[in-house]
Motif scaffolding. Structure first.
Motif, mmCIF file in Angstrom:
data_model
loop_
_atom_site.group_PDB
_atom_site.id
_atom_site.type_symbol
_atom_site.label_atom_id
_atom_site.label_comp_id
_atom_site.label_asym_id
_atom_site.label_seq_id
_atom_site.Cartn_x
_atom_site.Cartn_y
_atom_site.Cartn_z
ATOM 1 N N GLY A 58 0.861 -1.256 -0.008
ATOM 2 C CA GLY A 58 -0.003 0.040 0.000
ATOM 3 C C GLY A 58 0.838 1.338 0.043
ATOM 4 N N SER A 59 0.167 2.412 0.005
ATOM 5 C CA SER A 59 1.112 3.697 -0.120
ATOM 6 C C SER A 59 1.572 4.087 1.314
ATOM 7 C CB SER A 59 -0.017 4.777 -0.285
ATOM 8 O OG SER A 59 -0.774 5.118 0.878
ATOM 9 N N ARG A 60 2.394 4.790 1.620
ATOM 10 C CA ARG A 60 3.097 4.850 2.943
ATOM 11 C C ARG A 60 2.412 5.312 4.028
ATOM 12 N NH1 ARG A 60 8.595 5.957 3.235
ATOM 13 N NH2 ARG A 60 8.201 5.381 5.226
ATOM 14 N N ARG A 67 2.641 14.469 -3.010
ATOM 15 C CA ARG A 67 1.469 13.576 -3.755
ATOM 16 C C ARG A 67 2.404 12.224 -4.037
ATOM 17 N NH1 ARG A 67 -3.152 15.885 -5.379
ATOM 18 N NH2 ARG A 67 -3.367 14.588 -7.256
ATOM 19 N N THR A 68 3.574 12.374 -4.546
ATOM 20 C CA THR A 68 4.324 10.975 -4.903
ATOM 21 C C THR A 68 4.733 10.239 -3.787
ATOM 22 O OG1 THR A 68 6.409 12.340 -4.904
ATOM 23 C CG2 THR A 68 5.050 11.972 -7.179
ATOM 24 N N VAL A 81 -0.890 4.174 4.238
ATOM 25 C CA VAL A 81 -1.656 3.198 4.677
ATOM 26 C C VAL A 81 -0.959 1.765 5.243
ATOM 27 C CG1 VAL A 81 -3.635 1.585 3.858
ATOM 28 C CG2 VAL A 81 -3.250 3.863 2.707
ATOM 29 N N ILE A 93 2.255 10.407 -1.034
ATOM 30 C CA ILE A 93 0.781 9.870 -0.466
ATOM 31 C C ILE A 93 0.005 8.603 -1.249
ATOM 32 C CG2 ILE A 93 -1.341 10.779 -0.038
ATOM 33 C CD1 ILE A 93 -0.063 13.759 0.711
ATOM 34 N N PHE A 94 -0.043 9.238 -2.677
ATOM 35 C CA PHE A 94 -0.700 8.086 -3.592
ATOM 36 C C PHE A 94 0.138 7.167 -4.252
ATOM 37 C CE2 PHE A 94 -2.887 12.449 -3.123
ATOM 38 C CZ PHE A 94 -3.933 12.096 -2.688
ATOM 39 N N ASP A 95 1.278 7.018 -3.871
ATOM 40 C CA ASP A 95 2.184 5.996 -4.537
ATOM 41 C C ASP A 95 2.293 5.021 -3.491
ATOM 42 O OD1 ASP A 95 3.802 4.666 -6.612
ATOM 43 O OD2 ASP A 95 5.621 5.749 -6.095
ATOM 44 N N THR A 96 2.412 3.645 -4.164
ATOM 45 C CA THR A 96 2.709 2.578 -3.345
ATOM 46 C C THR A 96 3.940 2.531 -2.788
ATOM 47 O OG1 THR A 96 1.383 0.947 -4.486
ATOM 48 C CG2 THR A 96 2.935 0.041 -3.294
ATOM 49 N N GLY A 129 7.961 15.154 -5.774
ATOM 50 C CA GLY A 129 7.247 15.281 -4.209
ATOM 51 C C GLY A 129 7.886 16.422 -3.640
#
Length: 379
Positions: free
Chosen positions: A71-73, A259-260, A75, A262-265, A110
């Protein structure tokens, strides 16, 4: 009857034809696991990508944490291993904190976008890597591009700004020609003008500075409260991924705003474990950076060019067709070299790009010399 409309993707064929005519058509080359050619094209500067200590650490992380970070960082993609690497990188280069991203490209995007935005100006060096260029384009800030390593131009851009916030972004070591940025002078201008300095150490980490701590550390900027570093784990550390290193409040802001991240795995655990082990090898063997520079000097001598201050040895040939043909001939003779053509480099400066490694042997240097002398004499 009306003529049938053109297919909406026909323009791709026209673009490919233009690129082919200009000598700029590219194709993927799928290398085997064991390639017979001497590799002077990759960025494995310390020769650690296949080092048993690094590989074993990657395998151990794979078995412990699984194949992916899941998951993302924010989550499930942050593990205690990620935290260990962040702390180790920050301590190594002398910053307060660090944050790992899935790539150096993502780290640059980011940090630049999160520290700029509307109502700010970003001053970018004209020779910056594409990841920084793209970050500037995505920043929503006003962007000023200055000539490479021109401190006076940066000073003028900052002096003329009306925006309350300013960011100056540069590579520590340029990726195409291996030159060093005058970071200390640039930082003095940034401090005088109230700007933050962001330095990409992709080609500096593991090569420049005491023990490979990077050019910023070498020029006395380690831990400065208005300097932010980005690094890649895929060059000197032989793994994959990237990181931002700097003041703790910057890292905390990135967790909220990059965003890179928050939304990246999150970066795969195997890459994290391998990078952590490679960093330990670098600390245990502080002579590795000097070995890289010595290898670069030897390759430069073989190619008949000046010794570089980094692992990158450029051999400028001019037109793209000439550089491509020379690179192909080197491969036929047993040596893989990089071939940089526009848009990676300015028109008229297409080149062979040789990269040094700390683990090159006397036999490797002998082969490289024979091949380079033969190919360049005929180019």
């Amino acid at each position: 009857m009306d003529a049938a409309p053109e297919h909406p993707l026909d323009w791709l064929d026209e673009a490919a034809t233009r690129r082919r005519a200009a000598g700029l058509r590219r194709s993927l080359r799928h290398r085997p696991a064991e390639e017979p050619l001497l590799d002077l094209a990759g960025n494995d500067y310390l020769g650690l990508s296949r080092d048993k200590r690094v590989v074993d650490a990657g395998v151990a992380a794979l078995r412990t944490w699984g194949a992916g970070s899941t998951g993302s960082r924010l989550v499930t993609g942050s593990t205690t291993l990620h935290a260990q690497l962040e702390d180790a990188l920050a301590a190594f280069v002398g910053t307060q904190a660090g944050l790992v991203f899935s790539s150096g490209y993502a780290a640059n995007i980011g940090v630049v976008t999160a520290l700029s935005g509307a109502g700010s100006v970003v001053v970018s060096d004209g020779a910056n890597h594409a990841s920084i260029v793209d970050a500037c384009r995505l920043s929503r800030a006003r962007v000023v591009v200055t000539p490479h390593a021109d401190v006076a131009a940066v000073d003028a851009a900052l002096a003329a700004r009306a925006e309350p916030r300013a960011l100056v972004v540069t590579d520590a070591v340029t990726s195409a020609d291996g030159t060093l940025c005058p970071l200390a002078e640039l930082h003095a201008v940034c401090r005088a003008r109230g700007a933050v300095l962001v330095v990409d150490e992709a080609h500096g980490l593991g090569v420049r500075g005491a023990g490979g701590r990077g050019l910023a550390a070498e020029q006395g900027l380690a831990g400065a409260d208005d300097v932010v570093l980005t690094v890649t784990l895929s060059k000197a550390l032989g793994s994959q991924g990237g990181a931002v290193l700097g003041p703790r409040r910057v890292v905390e802001h990135l967790v909220d705003a990059a965003r890179t991240m928050i939304f990246d795995t999150g970066l795969a655990p195997a890459a994290v474990g391998a990078a952590l082990a490679a960093l330990q090898v670098l600390q245990d063997e502080p002579g590795l950076p000097a070995a890289v520079l010595a290898a670069a000097a030897a390759l430069a001598d073989a190619a008949g060019v000046a010794a570089p201050p980094s692992a990158v040895v450029p051999v400028v040939l001019g037109e793209p067709e000439r550089a491509f043909a020379a690179a192909q001939r080197c491969a036929e003779l047993g040596v893989r070299v990089g071939c940089f053509r526009p848009p990676s480099v300015p028109a008229g400066t297409s080149r062979l790009r040789l990269t040094a490694r700390a683990d090159l042997t006397d036999a490797d240097f002998d082969l490289a010399r024979r091949v380079l002398v033969q190919v360049l004499a005929a180019s």
